[in-house]
Design a protein around this motif. Sequence first.
Motif, PDB file in Angstrom:
ATOM      1  N   GLU A  31     -47.350   3.064  49.060  1.00 26.93           N
ATOM      2  CA  GLU A  31     -48.310   2.814  50.145  1.00 26.93           C
ATOM      3  C   GLU A  31     -47.700   1.891  51.189  1.00 26.93           C
ATOM      4  OE1 GLU A  31     -51.134   1.259  52.690  1.00 26.93           O
ATOM      5  OE2 GLU A  31     -50.235  -0.030  51.150  1.00 26.93           O
ATOM      6  N   GLN A  32     -46.863   0.962  50.745  1.00 23.40           N
ATOM      7  CA  GLN A  32     -46.177   0.062  51.657  1.00 23.40           C
ATOM      8  C   GLN A  32     -44.998   0.751  52.333  1.00 23.40           C
ATOM      9  OE1 GLN A  32     -46.634  -3.563  52.306  1.00 23.40           O
ATOM     10  NE2 GLN A  32     -48.666  -2.851  51.721  1.00 23.40           N
ATOM     11  N   TRP A  33     -44.272   1.553  51.577  1.00 21.47           N
ATOM     12  CA  TRP A  33     -43.048   2.160  52.098  1.00 21.47           C
ATOM     13  C   TRP A  33     -43.310   3.311  53.067  1.00 21.47           C
ATOM     14  CZ3 TRP A  33     -40.526   2.710  46.578  1.00 21.47           C
ATOM     15  CH2 TRP A  33     -40.265   1.428  46.072  1.00 21.47           C
ATOM     16  N   ILE A  34     -44.232   4.209  52.704  1.00 20.31           N
ATOM     17  CA  ILE A  34     -44.446   5.403  53.529  1.00 20.31           C
ATOM     18  C   ILE A  34     -45.801   5.411  54.220  1.00 20.31           C
ATOM     19  CG2 ILE A  34     -42.955   6.721  51.988  1.00 20.31           C
ATOM     20  CD1 ILE A  34     -45.392   8.133  50.912  1.00 20.31           C
ATOM     21  N   GLY A  35     -46.726   4.562  53.774  1.00 21.65           N
ATOM     22  CA  GLY A  35     -48.054   4.556  54.368  1.00 21.65           C
ATOM     23  C   GLY A  35     -48.116   3.834  55.698  1.00 21.65           C
ATOM     24  N   GLY A  36     -47.287   2.836  55.852  1.00 22.69           N
ATOM     25  CA  GLY A  36     -47.306   2.082  57.096  1.00 22.69           C
ATOM     26  C   GLY A  36     -46.126   1.145  57.217  1.00 22.69           C
ATOM     27  N   GLY A  37     -45.146   1.341  56.354  1.00 20.26           N
ATOM     28  CA  GLY A  37     -43.977   0.468  56.344  1.00 20.26           C
ATOM     29  C   GLY A  37     -42.823   1.013  57.159  1.00 20.26           C
ATOM     30  N   LYS A  38     -41.622   0.576  56.804  1.00 18.61           N
ATOM     31  CA  LYS A  38     -40.437   0.905  57.589  1.00 18.61           C
ATOM     32  C   LYS A  38     -40.058   2.385  57.511  1.00 18.61           C
ATOM     33  CE  LYS A  38     -38.456  -3.728  57.273  1.00 18.61           C
ATOM     34  NZ  LYS A  38     -37.306  -4.552  56.837  1.00 18.61           N
ATOM     35  N   LEU A  39     -40.543   3.086  56.492  1.00 17.87           N
ATOM     36  CA  LEU A  39     -40.182   4.493  56.331  1.00 17.87           C
ATOM     37  C   LEU A  39     -41.228   5.443  56.901  1.00 17.87           C
ATOM     38  CD1 LEU A  39     -38.786   4.440  52.675  1.00 17.87           C
ATOM     39  CD2 LEU A  39     -37.486   4.370  54.799  1.00 17.87           C
ATOM     40  N   CYS A  40     -42.306   4.892  57.484  1.00 14.18           N
ATOM     41  CA  CYS A  40     -43.402   5.751  57.923  1.00 14.18           C
ATOM     42  C   CYS A  40     -42.995   6.653  59.087  1.00 14.18           C
ATOM     43  CB  CYS A  40     -44.629   4.914  58.313  1.00 14.18           C
ATOM     44  SG  CYS A  40     -44.387   3.865  59.753  1.00 14.18           S
ATOM     45  N   TRP A  41     -41.916   6.290  59.823  1.00 17.15           N
ATOM     46  CA  TRP A  41     -41.478   7.122  60.950  1.00 17.15           C
ATOM     47  C   TRP A  41     -41.007   8.502  60.484  1.00 17.15           C
ATOM     48  CZ3 TRP A  41     -36.441   8.868  60.839  1.00 17.15           C
ATOM     49  CH2 TRP A  41     -35.577   8.218  59.961  1.00 17.15           C
ATOM     50  N   LEU A  58     -55.170   2.553  45.523  1.00 12.37           N
ATOM     51  CA  LEU A  58     -55.491   1.155  45.246  1.00 12.37           C
ATOM     52  C   LEU A  58     -54.741   0.243  46.210  1.00 12.37           C
ATOM     53  CD1 LEU A  58     -57.144  -0.608  43.271  1.00 12.37           C
ATOM     54  CD2 LEU A  58     -55.077  -0.834  41.893  1.00 12.37           C
ATOM     55  N   GLY A  59     -53.498   0.602  46.512  1.00 11.17           N
ATOM     56  CA  GLY A  59     -52.702  -0.191  47.447  1.00 11.17           C
ATOM     57  C   GLY A  59     -53.252  -0.174  48.860  1.00 11.17           C
ATOM     58  N   GLN A  60     -54.038   0.845  49.189  1.00  8.49           N
ATOM     59  CA  GLN A  60     -54.621   0.948  50.527  1.00  8.49           C
ATOM     60  C   GLN A  60     -55.782  -0.013  50.739  1.00  8.49           C
ATOM     61  OE1 GLN A  60     -55.633   5.138  51.060  1.00  8.49           O
ATOM     62  NE2 GLN A  60     -53.938   5.374  52.480  1.00  8.49           N
ATOM     63  N   LYS A  61     -56.395  -0.448  49.638  1.00  9.83           N
ATOM     64  CA  LYS A  61     -57.554  -1.328  49.762  1.00  9.83           C
ATOM     65  C   LYS A  61     -57.114  -2.688  50.294  1.00  9.83           C
ATOM     66  CE  LYS A  61     -60.051   1.817  47.609  1.00  9.83           C
ATOM     67  NZ  LYS A  61     -61.064   2.637  48.298  1.00  9.83           N
ATOM     68  N   SER A  62     -57.796  -3.149  51.319  1.00  9.46           N
ATOM     69  CA  SER A  62     -57.403  -4.416  51.937  1.00  9.46           C
ATOM     70  C   SER A  62     -57.780  -5.622  51.081  1.00  9.46           C
ATOM     71  CB  SER A  62     -58.041  -4.538  53.335  1.00  9.46           C
ATOM     72  OG  SER A  62     -59.454  -4.388  53.250  1.00  9.46           O
TER      73      SER A  62
END
Length: 329
Positions: free
Chosen positions: A192-202, A62-66
């Motif tokens: 979704e914010q933290w690991i999907g494309g946020g600061k922790l995705c690296w 759900l968090g992925q939906k724009s």
Amino acid sequence: MQNRNYGLDIFRIMCCLGVLDYHIVGAYLNGTNVCSGGGGQALYFLAAFCVPGFFLLSGYLLGQKSELDIGYYEKKITQIISKLLGWVVFWTVVHFMKTEEVYDVWGNFTASVSSEGILPVAWFLFTYCFLMIIGYLIIQLKRKRRLLFHVIVIVWMCALAMGAGRGIMETRRQSLWLHLYIGYFGLGIALEQWIGGGKLCWINCHRFVLLGANLFLCAVYLFHVLTAKEYLPPNAYYGKWYYTFWLISLFWFVSTVEIKNGTIKKLISRVSSNALVVYLAPHIPTLYVLSIVHLDNIGQAVALILVLFIGAVILAEIFRKMPLLRKIV
């Protein structure tokens, strides 16, 4: 266009297998054997990720939906309710053809809310629909007050880890542990914010680190299970800090899995799309098989899990090609 994450499909499939494991291995360990230790008990408790995992995954997706309007939530809820009602009708007809006994369709449908009726496992779908209703508000909060949303999620999960709502879990039906499922649903949105494309995705590229963390946290979880002073069912560990960190690490690791082969991609995507059938269809066949077959070892239990899983996937594919039945897939 965002590339499909097949790791999420794999996690959904794992959750479906976990539900089957939960019921079949649980039946094998029924009675005093459940406390005897060994691979059977470990396999039983490792399946405990499935229900919170479903809610975590739902929140993440759900968090992925724009952009989502209120109609999306309404459509999602009505689709699930209509398919569930269709499955109740289906099994009621099957039961009538076998026994000539007429079940009350509506009564069995509503009984599912409280884990009763012809499909007691369907309580999850009613709870999911409730989360989708409040999910609209949660997403609005995340968009308009992002920092506040993340703070609330962290505080909420810390409260669960400290035992908040434990009394509800000890006295009320599992379908009413809403404080717990809201927590994992919101955590999925936050992840979704933290690991999907946020600061922790690296960290996603360091899969061996994620695998090592998952194995370590899994060992910590099993250590608490196996050294408990008294036996507790798997769902009693929901919300505890070591369980939640293990679930996050498992989800995180699986979500980084990459599939290169096109045929395997199609297979995983197809099986994942049949998740509702795999979740609902095997319940009654499982009860029937367990009523006539005694599982003598854990190998037989695992074999039964695989047979029912594959059978449910095949059934879904058959239903897709049949009038009316394709509506409940």
